[in-house]
Design an enzyme around this catalytic site. Structure first.
Site, PDB file in Angstrom:
ATOM      1  N   ASP A  14       0.824  -1.221   0.000  1.00 42.70           N
ATOM      2  CA  ASP A  14       0.000   0.000   0.000  1.00 42.70           C
ATOM      3  C   ASP A  14       0.853   1.264   0.000  1.00 42.70           C
ATOM      4  OD1 ASP A  14      -2.375  -1.667   0.363  1.00 42.70           O
ATOM      5  OD2 ASP A  14      -1.711  -1.864   2.443  1.00 42.70           O
ATOM      6  N   GLY A  41      -3.792  -4.390  -4.680  1.00 42.56           N
ATOM      7  CA  GLY A  41      -4.730  -3.358  -5.091  1.00 42.56           C
ATOM      8  C   GLY A  41      -3.976  -2.092  -5.433  1.00 42.56           C
ATOM      9  N   HIS A  42      -3.807  -1.808  -6.723  1.00 42.15           N
ATOM     10  CA  HIS A  42      -3.051  -0.643  -7.158  1.00 42.15           C
ATOM     11  C   HIS A  42      -4.014   0.431  -7.655  1.00 42.15           C
ATOM     12  CE1 HIS A  42       0.837  -3.207  -7.847  1.00 42.15           C
ATOM     13  NE2 HIS A  42       0.413  -3.183  -6.603  1.00 42.15           N
ATOM     14  N   THR A  43      -3.972   1.588  -7.009  1.00 45.82           N
ATOM     15  CA  THR A  43      -4.916   2.665  -7.296  1.00 45.82           C
ATOM     16  C   THR A  43      -4.257   3.739  -8.149  1.00 45.82           C
ATOM     17  OG1 THR A  43      -6.036   2.260  -5.186  1.00 45.82           O
ATOM     18  CG2 THR A  43      -6.468   4.369  -6.275  1.00 45.82           C
ATOM     19  N   ARG A 144       3.696 -29.057  -6.989  1.00 46.99           N
ATOM     20  CA  ARG A 144       3.653 -29.562  -8.367  1.00 46.99           C
ATOM     21  C   ARG A 144       2.323 -30.214  -8.731  1.00 46.99           C
ATOM     22  NH1 ARG A 144       9.236 -32.700  -7.661  1.00 46.99           N
ATOM     23  NH2 ARG A 144       8.208 -32.960  -5.651  1.00 46.99           N
ATOM     24  N   ARG A 306      -6.474   0.262   7.569  1.00 48.30           N
ATOM     25  CA  ARG A 306      -5.066  -0.045   7.777  1.00 48.30           C
ATOM     26  C   ARG A 306      -4.578   0.500   9.120  1.00 48.30           C
ATOM     27  NH1 ARG A 306      -4.249   2.258   1.928  1.00 48.30           N
ATOM     28  NH2 ARG A 306      -4.846   0.448   0.680  1.00 48.30           N
TER      29      ARG A 306
END
Length: 432
Positions: A14, A41-43, A144, A306
């Site tokens: 974040d 989560g990329h804003t 595997r 957070r």
């Protein structure tokens, strides 16, 4: 030396990587996700419009950039297709701009069911996972037994393999965790609906990237989560299930380390963490609440609030060393506007009184750590939207200088707001 750039987080995620990648992709031909899954989560905020990406690389909004999901990513078809449809509804031709490694392990609903069942069974000792199935998906890869994107090219064989693994998971879910079984037929039906779309975007990513390097194309590698969540180097066991450090760029993408030139470490001007785990500089007072509310510190993936605290230069130094960071990008500087004083943790005092300058390894040694702070004056002036270093308040200059002194790494980029324009670039990462 190559001028390809790695962008990664130096804290617990974040940090604001999405915005920085979006800015720098103006110069790149390829943007590559090399680890993690849709727990990220990329804003991005462009001209006031917010876009949140979970799987698709942040370069997808750029017309002339190819976005790559490499084999180090665990791929949820459901999450990916949902994201594709959302972006295409806004006129973004995702399928023309994106390629997927056929070696990506598939993350399916039985992984999610297992993740949730385990967290519930842990009770008060829960790790605080996102419940997206990331851990179980990586377990299958290491064991595997994972189904991969390449398996989708043979639908009959895929159905047989899927039946075996669903039976394996259902035995544990029903008999050990005492929860409902997942439906084999539903999983198969759901994946068959999207198989043709997924396989139409498949490529040999390692060869593609090597050829791009030979042609002189610039590449940007976009990390997910942060260094302190790394499965090997983070605050184990309160970590993610992949390597989030620079070393994973090569293993997760298939491009050799010689072809990487610059590592940009993203660091928020204060610290945040989601979920359980050590956090020495955590604030439980009005200042912590101030940082949370002003910084909009709620998860882009889970919506969880957070935890917030002062910047931890001890942990940051560890991130600098592990990643061989070339320069730092300081984000959310504007959130500190209005504070009377600002603190940076420069050392830890252990329970026995010993002072240390690097993070401990064993979880037990994190207990009772007392942060030792350097205290600086705050500033009342606004830094929002400032685009020149000289325009920052004097106290902000002092803060930035102390970060550089404590880490021995230059601050090359400063973010002063959520929009692309709210940025000060002191050194171009592509110029090395």
């Amino acid at each position: 030396m190559s001028n390809n750039v790695v962008v990664l987080g130096t804290q617990w995620g974040d940090e604001g990587k999405g915005k920085v990648v979006d800015i720098l992709t103006e110069r790149a031909k390829y943007v590559i996700r090399y680890q993690g899954g849709h727990n990220a989560g990329h804003t991005l905020v462009i001209n006031g419009e917010k876009t949140i990406l979970h799987l698709i690389p942040s370069g997808i909004l750029r017309e002339n950039v190819k976005s790559i999901i490499a084999h180090g990513v665990v791929l949820s078809p459901e999450a990916l297709i949902k994201e594709i449809h959302e972006l295409e509804a806004r006129g973004i031709p995702v399928r023309q701009r994106m390629l997927i490694s056929e070696a990506c392990p598939l993350l399916l609903s039985y992984h999610v069911a297992m993740d949730i069942a385990r967290e519930k069974a842990r009770g008060t000792n829960a790790l605080g996972t996102t419940g997206r199935g990331i851990g179980p998906a990586y377990e299958d890869k290491v064991a595997r037994r994972a189904l991969r994107v390449s398996d989708l090219f043979n639908k009959e064989s895929f159905a047989i393999k899927l039946k075996d693994i669903v039976d394996y998971y259902n035995f544990q879910l029903v008999h050990y965790y005492k929860v409902e079984a997942v439906s084999y037929q539903k999983i198969l039906n759901d994946i068959m609906v999207v198989t043709d779309m997924l396989t139409s975007m498949v490529a040999d990513i390692s060869v593609l990237l090597y050829n791009a390097y030979q042609q002189g194309d610039i590449m940007m590698f976009e990390g997910a989560q942060g260094t302190l969540l790394d499965i090997d180097h983070g605050t184990y066991p309160y970590v993610t299930s992949s390597n989030t450090t620079a070393g994973c760029v090569t293993t997760g993408s298939g491009l050799g380390p010689h072809y990487i030139g610059y590592v940009l470490g993203i660091v928020k001007a204060y610290s945040t963490r989601v979920g359980a785990g050590p956090f020495p500089t955590e604030l439980f007072d009005d200042t912590g609440n101030f940082l949370c509310l002003k910084g909009h510190e709620f998860g882009a993936t889970t919506g969880r609030r957070r935890r917030t605290g002062w910047l931890d230069a001890v942990a940051l130094r560890r991130a600098v060393h592990i990643n061989s960071i070339s320069g730092l990008c300081l984000t959310k500087l504007d959130v500190l506007d209005g504070l009377k004083e600002i603190k940076i943790c420069s050392a830890y005092r252990m329970q026995d009184g010993c002072i240390i300058y690097t993070t401990p390894i064993a979880l037990e040694k994190w207990e009772g750590i007392e942060p030792i702070y350097e205290t600086l004056p705050g500033w009342n002036e606004t830094t929002v939207g400032i685009q020149a270093l000289a325009d920052l308040p004097r106290a902000a200059h002092q803060y930035i200088k102390l970060i550089e002194e404590l880490t021995r790494v230059p601050v090359d980029i400063i973010s002063t707001g959520p929009d692309r324009r709210d940025t000060i670039i002191l050194h171009d990462p592509f110029s090395d």
